[in-house]
Design a protein around this motif. Structure first.
Motif, PDB file in Angstrom:
ATOM      1  N   GLY A  41       0.808  -1.210   0.000  1.00 19.95           N
ATOM      2  CA  GLY A  41       0.000   0.000   0.000  1.00 19.95           C
ATOM      3  C   GLY A  41       0.838   1.256   0.000  1.00 19.95           C
ATOM      4  N   PRO A  42       0.195   2.426   0.112  1.00 21.36           N
ATOM      5  CA  PRO A  42       0.933   3.701   0.039  1.00 21.36           C
ATOM      6  C   PRO A  42       1.999   3.855   1.117  1.00 21.36           C
ATOM      7  CG  PRO A  42      -1.437   4.054  -0.216  1.00 21.36           C
ATOM      8  CD  PRO A  42      -1.268   2.629   0.182  1.00 21.36           C
ATOM      9  N   VAL A  43       1.657   3.542   2.386  1.00 21.29           N
ATOM     10  CA  VAL A  43       2.638   3.711   3.464  1.00 21.29           C
ATOM     11  C   VAL A  43       3.770   2.698   3.325  1.00 21.29           C
ATOM     12  CG1 VAL A  43       2.969   3.694   5.958  1.00 21.29           C
ATOM     13  CG2 VAL A  43       0.853   4.611   4.997  1.00 21.29           C
ATOM     14  N   GLU A  44       3.406   1.462   3.017  1.00 15.60           N
ATOM     15  CA  GLU A  44       4.437   0.435   2.846  1.00 15.60           C
ATOM     16  C   GLU A  44       5.366   0.788   1.695  1.00 15.60           C
ATOM     17  OE1 GLU A  44       4.817  -4.313   1.674  1.00 15.60           O
ATOM     18  OE2 GLU A  44       2.929  -3.537   2.514  1.00 15.60           O
ATOM     19  N   SER A  45       4.818   1.289   0.604  1.00 15.44           N
ATOM     20  CA  SER A  45       5.655   1.683  -0.530  1.00 15.44           C
ATOM     21  C   SER A  45       6.589   2.818  -0.155  1.00 15.44           C
ATOM     22  CB  SER A  45       4.773   2.100  -1.711  1.00 15.44           C
ATOM     23  OG  SER A  45       3.980   1.028  -2.154  1.00 15.44           O
ATOM     24  N   LEU A  46       6.095   3.765   0.654  1.00 17.75           N
ATOM     25  CA  LEU A  46       6.932   4.878   1.099  1.00 17.75           C
ATOM     26  C   LEU A  46       8.072   4.375   1.977  1.00 17.75           C
ATOM     27  CD1 LEU A  46       7.462   7.924   1.271  1.00 17.75           C
ATOM     28  CD2 LEU A  46       5.896   8.002   3.227  1.00 17.75           C
ATOM     29  N   GLY A  74      -4.589  -0.350   5.085  1.00 15.93           N
ATOM     30  CA  GLY A  74      -5.934  -0.880   4.862  1.00 15.93           C
ATOM     31  C   GLY A  74      -6.969   0.225   4.783  1.00 15.93           C
ATOM     32  N   VAL A  75      -6.841   1.223   5.683  1.00 13.32           N
ATOM     33  CA  VAL A  75      -7.769   2.361   5.651  1.00 13.32           C
ATOM     34  C   VAL A  75      -7.567   3.181   4.374  1.00 13.32           C
ATOM     35  CG1 VAL A  75      -8.441   4.491   6.825  1.00 13.32           C
ATOM     36  CG2 VAL A  75      -7.900   2.447   8.170  1.00 13.32           C
ATOM     37  N   LEU A  76      -6.314   3.447   4.028  1.00 16.16           N
ATOM     38  CA  LEU A  76      -6.033   4.237   2.828  1.00 16.16           C
ATOM     39  C   LEU A  76      -6.487   3.521   1.566  1.00 16.16           C
ATOM     40  CD1 LEU A  76      -2.462   5.635   3.663  1.00 16.16           C
ATOM     41  CD2 LEU A  76      -4.655   6.832   3.769  1.00 16.16           C
TER      42      LEU A  76
END
Length: 613
Positions: free
Chosen positions: A514-519, A546-548
């Motif tokens: 997801g976005p945070v993991e990718s960052l 999950g929320v994002l």
């Protein structure tokens, strides 16, 4: 050309869908209902938050309640006369802002384009058509975005809108009037650009050749009698054409750079006619693809040659590997006629050539093609052809054929099944080389459509993009200032162009999580395949993702898929007719977005004090 998804019949698309592209396998109406509900909720929440910041919680609640109660009633009391008057006002304001400068810019683009675009390209028609459609798209999108995003905020800032709202004009009239006015003006500008583009492309591609009759060589029959002549045209527009003519001096040149020329006799001279075949509107009958592995065993896909894009599968040369297309609905009407009344089956194929070793680079890789009855296994005689990478190879199979045992057969009686099925088999013959194919790379050519009408349909796709952009920008401008409305609309449009990638991230189908993991992976330079160790911080990261992802899935339902409209324009550049069902799909989607954005913009405008009348 690349066709990721087949175009469904309009009614099937509207009511049932394809079982994958729409929510729960339902049709577009279900998707539209979800989009409308999402836009309504977002608009309601957004309007309340804007009122909350400006008026406080009590006043914001009162404004929201009054907007909901009185708003729906006003929607049914719209006046077309008032909307037309406000549209006329929007047009006049735009003309005062010198929008006609866009036509001057476009004319300058066309004027200097010939300096950089040459007809020495192998596919000059595709080059010129891609250029004019791209230039028109970007210019019209930018123009419509600037006009629509700054119009309402500028009028509110200058207080010129107060002279309108003090009259019996409703918020819905204002929003629809702006959308209609900018659409009419944009349509007029786009029509002028389309006409200029058509004449520019035809003028740039127009050319002819001459023939030196002294260089002609006689073609003699079996009895030594001269039955024709052959030769080569003069070199014009960076190319020449080999040709042959009959004894009277009539014929056609060979096709070079997607076109040919008719040849006519004028006394002892041979006159070369204008270029023919540059602009096409091919109508393909597509089939279902399957593969045979190097041992001749049926498999779902070919092999991978290491390309990251897995759209095409490859078959190995000099083995039993093959790409097999099965076509349905083939009958006597599918076949075309020669001038002498005999019939043939027109087949076209696009081959992606992958060389495992260079060899003689100028020498084409050899391939073979043949027809087969899927029930009896009867095959036509093998035809060998030189494969041109990414070019369209055309084959004309006469109805009278011979099978692999040299028995006389016909396509309709021996190769087509009773239910109208026939198979086309293509193989690579050179050892160590590969052919790549996707389902859309082989098709039966049906009678072609009108290139002019296909060009119009291509610009209609640009028009639909423009209308959606206008609706989005007008909606944003009802509750945001001009610059912020423009930036927000640009963000919305950019996400629309990359909607597929955006949705892959939302569904967790892309590499890197997801976005945070990718960052986190980007900052720590961690590769996308290595798993994280199970720790509280990793669990928190995945919970936030999950929320994002849920929010991104909701937003993706609202985003217009602008890449679809670009695909329609590519049909024109690559010489394929845009299906009527595809045009109806796009028009329905565009109308849905315009109606949805107009309703949201209406409710947002009602929350502003200037909208009260």
């Amino acid at each position: 050309m690349v066709v990721e998804n087949e175009v469904l019949p309009y009614l099937q698309w509207l009511w049932r869908g394809d079982g994958a592209s729409f929510v729960d396998g339902k049709g577009a109406l279900v998707q539209f209902a979800i989009i409308a509900l999402t836009i309504f909720v977002l608009g309601l929440v957004g309007g309340f938050l804007v009122a909350l910041v400006r008026q406080g919680p009590v006043r914001a609640g009162e404004i929201t309640y009054r907007t909901l109660v009185g708003g729906f009633g006003d929607l049914f009391r719209l006046s077309f006369r008032r909307i037309a008057a406000l549209a006329s006002l929007a047009i006049k304001e735009s003309l005062r802002r010198r929008v006609w400068v866009a036509l001057v810019v476009f004319a300058m683009i066309l004027l200097f384009a010939s300096w950089y675009l040459g007809v020495n390209n192998r596919e000059p028609a595709r080059l010129y058509l891609s250029f004019v459609t791209a230039a028109t798209s970007y210019l019209m999108l930018l123009l419509s975005l600037v006009l629509a995003a700054f119009s309402l905020p500028t009028d509110i800032k200058n207080k010129t809108l107060y002279t309108v709202t003090t009259k019996p004009v409703r918020s819905g009239d204002i929003v629809l009037g702006r959308i209609l006015g900018f659409t009419v003006l944009g349509t007029a500008l786009l029509a002028i650009m389309a006409a200029a583009s058509w004449f520019f492309v035809n003028g740039a591609l127009a050319h002819t050749h001459t023939v030196d009759t002294r260089s002609l060589e006689a073609i003699r029959g079996a009895d030594g009698e001269t039955i024709g002549k052959e030769g080569e045209t003069s070199r014009d527009a960076f190319h020449t054409h080999p040709f042959s003519v009959d004894a009277e001096g009539y014929g056609f040149t060979d096709q070079v750079s997607e076109h040919s020329h008719a040849l006519t006799a004028d006394g002892d001279a041979i006159v070369v006619g204008p270029a023919e075949g540059y602009l096409r509107a091919r109508v393909p009958l597509r089939g279902k693809i399957s593969f045979l592995n190097p041992q001749g065993v049926p498999v779902a896909k070919g092999i991978s040659v290491g390309n990251e894009w897995s759209y095409r599968s490859f078959i190995q040369g000099s083995t039993q590997a093959a790409a097999v297309w099965t076509f349905d609905g083939v009958n006597e009407s599918t076949l075309m006629e020669y001038e002498d009344g005999s019939k043939y089956l027109p087949v076209a194929a696009i081959v992606r050539v992958y060389r495992s070793y260079k060899g003689i680079i100028e020498q084409a890789i050899q391939g073979s093609i043949q027809l087969r009855n899927p029930e009896t296994g009867v095959k036509s005689t093998l035809r060998v052809f030189p494969a041109k990478d990414f070019a369209i190879d055309s084959f004309e199979f006469a109805n009278e054929q011979t099978d692999t045992d040299q028995n006389d057969i016909t396509i309709l009686d021996d190769l087509v099944t009773e239910d109208g099925r026939i198979e086309v088999i293509i193989q690579c013959l050179d050892r160590g080389q590969y052919f790549g194919f996707a389902q859309a790379d082989c098709f039966i050519r049906l009678p072609e459509g009108s290139p002019l009408w296909n060009f119009v349909k291509g610009f209609l796709s640009i028009w639909m993009q423009m209308v959606i952009v206008i609706a989005v920008a007008v909606m944003m401008s009802t509750f945001l200032s001009g610059p912020i409305a423009m930036v927000t609309a640009i963000t919305f449009i950019v996400l629309g162009f990359f909607r597929t990638f955006f949705l892959q991230i939302a569904l967790g189908e892309s590499y890197g999580g997801g976005p945070v993991e990718s960052l986190v992976r980007l900052v720590t330079q961690m590769n996308v395949m290595s798993p994280f160790e199970r720790t509280p911080s990793v669990d928190a990261m995945k919970a936030i993702d999950g929320v994002l992802k849920g929010a991104m899935r909701a937003v993706s339902n609202v985003l217009p898929d602008f890449s679809t409209y670009l695909d329609r324009v590519r049909y024109v550049a690559e010489g394929f007719s845009i299906p009527t069902d595809a045009v109806l799909h796009d028009l329905t989607v565009s109308l849905a977005y315009v109606v949805g954005m107009a309703i949201v913009g209406y409710f947002c405008l009602r929350t502003r004090e200037v909208a009260k009348s």
